[in-house]
Design an enzyme around this catalytic site. Structure first.
Site, short mmCIF file in Angstrom:
data_model
loop_
_atom_site.label_atom_id
_atom_site.label_comp_id
_atom_site.label_asym_id
_atom_site.label_seq_id
_atom_site.Cartn_x
_atom_site.Cartn_y
_atom_site.Cartn_z
N LYS A 164 -5.84 23.54 -23.17
CA LYS A 164 -7.20 22.99 -23.34
C LYS A 164 -7.93 22.79 -22.01
O LYS A 164 -9.13 23.02 -21.91
CB LYS A 164 -7.15 21.67 -24.11
CG LYS A 164 -6.76 21.83 -25.58
CD LYS A 164 -6.80 20.50 -26.31
CE LYS A 164 -6.40 20.66 -27.76
NZ LYS A 164 -6.55 19.41 -28.53
N ASP B 5 -12.66 17.45 -30.91
CA ASP B 5 -11.74 16.39 -31.35
C ASP B 5 -12.46 15.06 -31.53
O ASP B 5 -12.19 14.32 -32.47
CB ASP B 5 -10.59 16.22 -30.35
CG ASP B 5 -9.50 17.27 -30.53
OD1 ASP B 5 -9.42 17.87 -31.62
OD2 ASP B 5 -8.73 17.49 -29.58
N1 NAP Z 1 -5.06 14.53 -36.01
C1 NAP Z 1 -5.45 15.41 -35.12
O1 NAP Z 1 -6.37 16.22 -35.34
C2 NAP Z 1 -4.82 15.43 -33.76
C3 NAP Z 1 -5.47 16.04 -32.67
C4 NAP Z 1 -4.86 16.03 -31.42
C5 NAP Z 1 -3.60 15.46 -31.27
N2 NAP Z 1 -2.98 14.89 -32.36
C6 NAP Z 1 -1.65 14.25 -32.20
O2 NAP Z 1 -1.76 13.27 -31.19
C7 NAP Z 1 -0.52 13.13 -30.48
C8 NAP Z 1 -0.79 13.18 -28.97
O3 NAP Z 1 -1.37 14.43 -28.62
P1 NAP Z 1 -1.91 14.70 -27.12
O4 NAP Z 1 -2.50 16.06 -27.14
O5 NAP Z 1 -2.72 13.56 -26.64
O6 NAP Z 1 -0.52 14.74 -26.30
P2 NAP Z 1 -0.29 14.39 -24.75
O7 NAP Z 1 -1.49 14.73 -23.95
O8 NAP Z 1 1.01 15.04 -24.42
O9 NAP Z 1 -0.10 12.78 -24.73
C9 NAP Z 1 1.04 12.18 -25.31
C10 NAP Z 1 0.90 10.66 -25.27
O10 NAP Z 1 2.05 10.09 -25.94
C11 NAP Z 1 2.74 9.23 -25.02
N3 NAP Z 1 4.20 9.31 -25.23
C12 NAP Z 1 4.92 10.43 -25.51
N4 NAP Z 1 6.22 10.12 -25.63
C13 NAP Z 1 6.32 8.77 -25.42
C14 NAP Z 1 7.41 7.85 -25.41
N5 NAP Z 1 8.67 8.24 -25.64
N6 NAP Z 1 7.14 6.54 -25.18
C15 NAP Z 1 5.86 6.11 -24.94
N7 NAP Z 1 4.80 6.95 -24.93
C16 NAP Z 1 5.02 8.26 -25.17
C17 NAP Z 1 2.36 9.74 -23.64
O11 NAP Z 1 2.57 8.70 -22.69
P3 NAP Z 1 2.74 9.05 -21.11
O12 NAP Z 1 1.34 9.27 -20.59
O13 NAP Z 1 3.40 7.85 -20.55
O14 NAP Z 1 3.59 10.30 -21.03
C18 NAP Z 1 0.88 10.08 -23.86
O15 NAP Z 1 0.09 8.91 -23.85
C19 NAP Z 1 0.36 14.27 -31.03
O16 NAP Z 1 1.23 13.70 -31.99
C20 NAP Z 1 -0.60 15.23 -31.70
O17 NAP Z 1 -0.02 15.93 -32.77
C21 NAP Z 1 -3.56 14.85 -33.58
#
Ligand code: NAP
Length: 276
Positions: free
Chosen positions: A65, A101
């Protein structure tokens, strides 16, 4: 025949083809929407050549992205602010990008929790990754006065404050109980609670009875967080609505018709998630 893509690395898990093919069929449009695995090394070549391969545009998912944003000749204001795109199309020979989004989240919460944004005071957002960036942007656009970003890595929350403004405060999970008191809305944007990931273990009891709890994780559809909120009698929102609504603008760009998020589409995608 017009063809659109979703690129990611990996991309096999994406449900976007199911959504767009449903709309193509319902609207009797001859077209297709295909998953294309593109590695980070191959991104630049793909973006320069997709029109020659017969594509009119497409979606971009993790990890492309932010890199795809840098290759766009023009972007919407929201994409420029977020420095990330999830939707691409060609206009006048130029690569255009949008980030849908934020609008997808707002359309979902407007539909499923009417009145949620009236006099929005304090919002708590768990997570500070790509999805959090879009959601915080959306919440500030809708007038949230205070956004507490709770993240494992506090520096990422502080970066969001620099990007998106002083209404944001970066906190750690240790600050959560105090943060929840008086919150109007709690949104989980971390991947915690997703099938295959660690659970999200938080106590919702400090939340006031008026609070809405949203989880953008959509596998499973009802996360433990939403189950706990429902048990407390709070209004809840799953990630399904955002997933469906973020797809609308892209379809309109590529295929020329604005599609609808129908109950039938919801049921189709929900069934696919449940069987996975
Ligand atoms: N419904 C929808 O349309 C939609 C759209 C986009 C995303 N999503 C969902 O949203 C989620 C995040 O997506 P993203 O693109 O934002 O991913 P990302 O950029 O990789 O961010 C992941 C987030 O989760 C945290 N995290 C991951 N593992 C963790 C752990 N073990 N303990 C504490 N915090 C943890 C990370 O914290 P750190 O910064 O500390 O690593 C970060 O804040 C995913 O599940 C995705 O499927 C849904």
């Amino acid at each position: 025949m017009r063809r659109a893509f979703i690129i990611g690395w990996p991309v096999e898990h994406s449900r976007s083809p199911l959504i767009h093919r449903y709309w193509l069929k319902r609207l009797h449009i001859e077209g297709d929407y295909e998953r294309v695995p593109v590695s980070p090394d191959a991104l630049e070549d793909f973006l320069a050549s997709f029109a020659d391969q017969g594509f009119v545009g497409g979606n971009v998912t993790i990890p492309h992205k932010e890199a795809a944003f840098r290759f766009c000749g023009a972007t919407t204001q929201v994409a420029a602010q977020l420095e990330a795109v999830n939707t691409l199309w060609i206009d006048g020979g130029n690569l255009h990008g949008d980030n849908t989004d934020a609008a997808g989240f707002l359309a979902a919460i407007d539909e499923e929790a009417p009145g949620w944004g009236k006099d929005l005071g304090k919002v708590v957002v768990l997570g500070a990754g790509g999805a959090a960036r879009s959601i915080i942007y959306a919440l500030i656009m809708r007038g949230a006065r205070e956004v507490l970003v709770i993240n494992r890595t506090i520096a990422r929350g502080q970066d969001l404050r620099r990007r998106l403004g002083a209404a944001i405060a970066a906190k750690s999970f240790a600050d959560l109980p105090g943060a929840l008191a008086d919150a109007d809305l709690l949104v989980n944007t971390t991947s915690l609670g997703m099938r295959g990931e660690a659970p999200l273990e938080i106590d919702l009891s400090p939340l006031p009875a008026r609070a809405i709890v949203a989880d953008i994780v959509y596998v499973p559809l009802e996360t433990d967080l939403l189950r706990q909120a429902r048990a407390r009698g709070l209004r809840t929102l799953s990630g399904l609505g955002m997933l469906l609504h973020q797809a609308v603008p892209g379809f309109e760009h590529w295929f020329g018709r604005k599609p609808e998020v129908t109950a039938e589409l919801r049921a189709l995608i929900a069934a696919d998630i449940e069987k996975s």
